[in-house]
Write an enzyme that holds these catalytic residues in place. Structure first.
Site, PDB file in Angstrom:
ATOM      1  CG  HIS A 128      -1.881  -1.077   1.312  1.00 60.93           C
ATOM      2  ND1 HIS A 128      -1.763  -2.134   2.173  1.00 60.93           N
ATOM      3  CD2 HIS A 128      -3.021  -1.294   0.604  1.00 60.93           C
ATOM      4  CE1 HIS A 128      -2.791  -2.943   2.021  1.00 60.93           C
ATOM      5  NE2 HIS A 128      -3.566  -2.477   1.066  1.00 60.93           N
TER       6      HIS A 128
ATOM      7  CG  MET B 227       4.497  -6.810   0.065  1.00 62.89           C
ATOM      8  SD  MET B 227       4.978  -7.220   1.745  1.00 62.89           S
ATOM      9  CE  MET B 227       6.707  -6.856   1.661  1.00 62.89           C
TER      10      MET B 227
ATOM     11  CD  GLU C 113       1.687  -3.096 -13.030  1.00 65.83           C
ATOM     12  OE1 GLU C 113       2.712  -3.709 -12.665  1.00 65.83           O
ATOM     13  OE2 GLU C 113       1.646  -2.365 -14.033  1.00 65.83           O
TER      14      GLU C 113
END
Ligand code: PAF
Length: 282
Positions: free
Chosen positions: A37, A186, A150
């Protein structure tokens, strides 16, 4: 960093920034922020002067047997991370603010076709929930640009199509996937992995990379490459939903002469459902 809980507060802040000639960039999230993020916020910097991040675990995009109730929520940590990343406004609405008339008969936004394939086939209604909430959030924040990772390649493709179909005045900025040193993408859902599963999880990315190498080496037998991906994942203890080679632009089946490809996979490992993808341009 300011904090908004209502649509009116967000709109007032955006109006003031616009009057000052500042461009607004929006990063939608479901919270439980991690390095992935933070990279979206980094990517936002190049596209404006003011940054909004939303934290909203959207009930509409979870199926009845999915992890909505248990989805990790870490509001205080998220707030600290956004503050230190230079975010200007954190939007944390209640469900009733986003769905004022409830969800059952609420207006929905759907991108037909694209929302039913790949993950959509295994999570019916999921993408309708995503496009509905993203359309609402874009409408509320009215940003010049919005950033999407993505890692969620199908989501990114759907949102681009929705923005184009609905003539929304917003630029969609893709941000590359952030990976741990061993290659695992992640994701908040990595927390569901046991230590042994976490050690095995990078096989997902390695299997995608092996498929990409075959394509780069000239192999055009998409079916055989997909079958091998499924075989390896199953042998390594995953329960794959799919392993698919598609065109980057519209996730359609590639022809032998297709050049811009993406290999996408979703696979269960223990309690976690992991997704990942690798783009290949030949
Ligand atoms: O990618 C996500 O975290 C979510 O799907 C999004 C875009 C914030 C919509 O709820």
């Amino acid at each position: 960093m300011r904090r908004a809980r209502t649509i009116a507060q967000v709109r007032a802040a955006v109006r003031a920034w616009r009057r000052a000639g500042q461009r607004v960039v929006f990063v939608p999230t479901m919270g439980n922020l991690h390095a992935g993020h933070m990279s979206l916020i980094e990517a936002a910097r190049a596209h404006g002067e003011r940054f909004i991040a939303s934290i909203f675990v959207n009930p509409m995009q979870f199926g009845p047997n999915e992890d909505f109730a248990h989805y990790p929520r870490t509001p205080q940590r998220d707030e600290r991370m956004l503050r230190s990343a230079g975010c200007d406004l954190m939007f944390t609405p209640e469900v009733s603010e986003i769905y004022p008339n409830g969800m059952t008969h609420a207006t929905r936004v759907e991108v037909p076709g694209l929302s039913d394939i790949l993950c959509g086939q295994f999570r019916p209604g999921h993408f309708q929930g995503v496009t509905t909430v993203v359309a609402k959030l874009l409408h509320i924040c009215a940003p010049d640009a919005a950033v999407f990772g993505e890692k969620d390649f199908q989501q990114l493709t759907l949102i681009r199509r929705m923005v184009s179909d609905l003539c929304m005045p917003v630029r969609i900025i893709p941000a590359p996937t952030v990976r741990a040193d061993d290659g695992l993408a992640m994701s908040s859902r990595n927390q569901y992995l046991s230590a042994a599963e976490r050690a095995r999880a990078p096989v997902l990315y390695r299997t995608l990379c092996a498929a990409a190498r075959r394509i780069e080496a000239g192999d055009r037998d998409w079916v055989a490459i997909e079958r091998e991906g499924l075989r390896v994942l199953t042998a390594e203890g995953f329960r794959p939903d799919y392993f698919a080679i598609r065109r980057q632009e519209d996730l359609g089946a590639p022809a032998p002469e297709s050049r811009r490809l993406v290999i996408l996979t979703a696979a269960h490992l223990g309690r976690a459902r992991l997704i990942d993808n690798v783009q290949v341009t030949i």
